[in-house]
Write an enzyme that holds these catalytic residues in place. Sequence first.
Site, PDB file in Angstrom:
ATOM      1  N   GLU A  50     122.040 104.278  30.855  1.00  0.00           N
ATOM      2  CA  GLU A  50     121.524 105.199  31.871  1.00  0.00           C
ATOM      3  C   GLU A  50     120.043 104.977  32.130  1.00  0.00           C
ATOM      4  OE1 GLU A  50     123.176 106.794  33.878  1.00  0.00           O
ATOM      5  OE2 GLU A  50     125.125 106.636  32.925  1.00  0.00           O
ATOM      6  N   TYR A 133     119.478 114.138  36.222  1.00  0.00           N
ATOM      7  CA  TYR A 133     120.601 113.214  36.341  1.00  0.00           C
ATOM      8  C   TYR A 133     120.993 112.608  34.996  1.00  0.00           C
ATOM      9  CZ  TYR A 133     123.132 108.970  36.456  1.00  0.00           C
ATOM     10  OH  TYR A 133     124.038 108.017  36.125  1.00  0.00           O
ATOM     11  N   ASP A 151     123.769 111.924  41.201  1.00  0.00           N
ATOM     12  CA  ASP A 151     122.917 110.761  41.432  1.00  0.00           C
ATOM     13  C   ASP A 151     122.950 110.405  42.915  1.00  0.00           C
ATOM     14  OD1 ASP A 151     125.421 109.588  41.802  1.00  0.00           O
ATOM     15  OD2 ASP A 151     124.639 107.641  41.186  1.00  0.00           O
TER      16      ASP A 151
END
Length: 309
Positions: A50, A133, A151
């Site tokens: 991520e 996010y 996102d």
Amino acid sequence: MPEHLHPPTIGTAPDPAVVVARTLDWYAGQARDLPWRRPDCSPWGVMVSEFMLQQTPVTRVLGPWQAWLDRWPTPAALAASPAGEAVRMWGRLGYPRRALRLHRAAQAIVDDHGGQVPADLEELRALPGVGDYTAAAVASFAHGRRAVVLDTNVRRVLSRVAAGEGQPPAHVRASERARAEAHLPRAAGRAARWAAASMELGALVCTARNPRCEACPLVDLCTWNLAGRPEETYRPRTQSYEGTDRQCRGAVLAVLRDAAGPVATTELRTAWPEHRAGGADQFERALTSLAADGLVTAIGAEHWALPGD
DNA sequence: AAGGCGTGGTC
DNA sequence: TGACCAAGCCT
């Protein structure tokens, strides 16, 4: 009068339950086999992915992600290495401050969470480099929690399907969050799959440019498509990269990354030739800002290196 | 709360 | 070719 007696109307948002069900069916057949999606991938592996995927395409992340986890398979392993090594391993992924933040996040995980990546949204959100996010993504993808994963892909999909707008607003609004909440399935496992599926649809089909609507499972109920895919008039002004401070910072950091030890200021300056628009002042500015960010450290009065810890 | 922050691929 | 875009975050 019961809702189901009303026929669908152009311009009316489609039933979220139908949107979710169709997207999940599509995902079951179209999902990419990405390493951080495999069942044996650790929460740490998900978290690293991520960080790397923030503003960076999947294809460029695959290699560095594997190398990173080979070297640092746990948060504790990374936390035990100098910060400069994280910056060096980050390579040319871009936005190297992410490497610093990931390193600090690993230290916080060791210090405050027993070396385990937290599953709680608030605890994740408190880590360096983890915003709304990323916190939701890690909670959802690494731990199977129910979370609103919003996102750029999901925002674009929902803007088009539910609001009839080709592009989402510049910044996340409360209305978008409410819309995303309205689509989030109750069951945690299904919610996590929806998060991945809606992102994948945005990445592969409902793309920013040249969307493949003919391949979209939502084409017949998408508000934007039914309205004739009106084009947006607003385009955010993008600054060209050539000659910017960003490019100068990148050039300076690249030299330090590839050097074994400290580099003299005079040698570092050759990374930014005088013929460029910004000149010498720009070099000094870049070096100062890199030091302020903690990406470089002064060694004595005339040398620079990546940070030691 | 706009603007800064890397890098490379695409059309 | 240059402008746009890519699983954002921070101040």
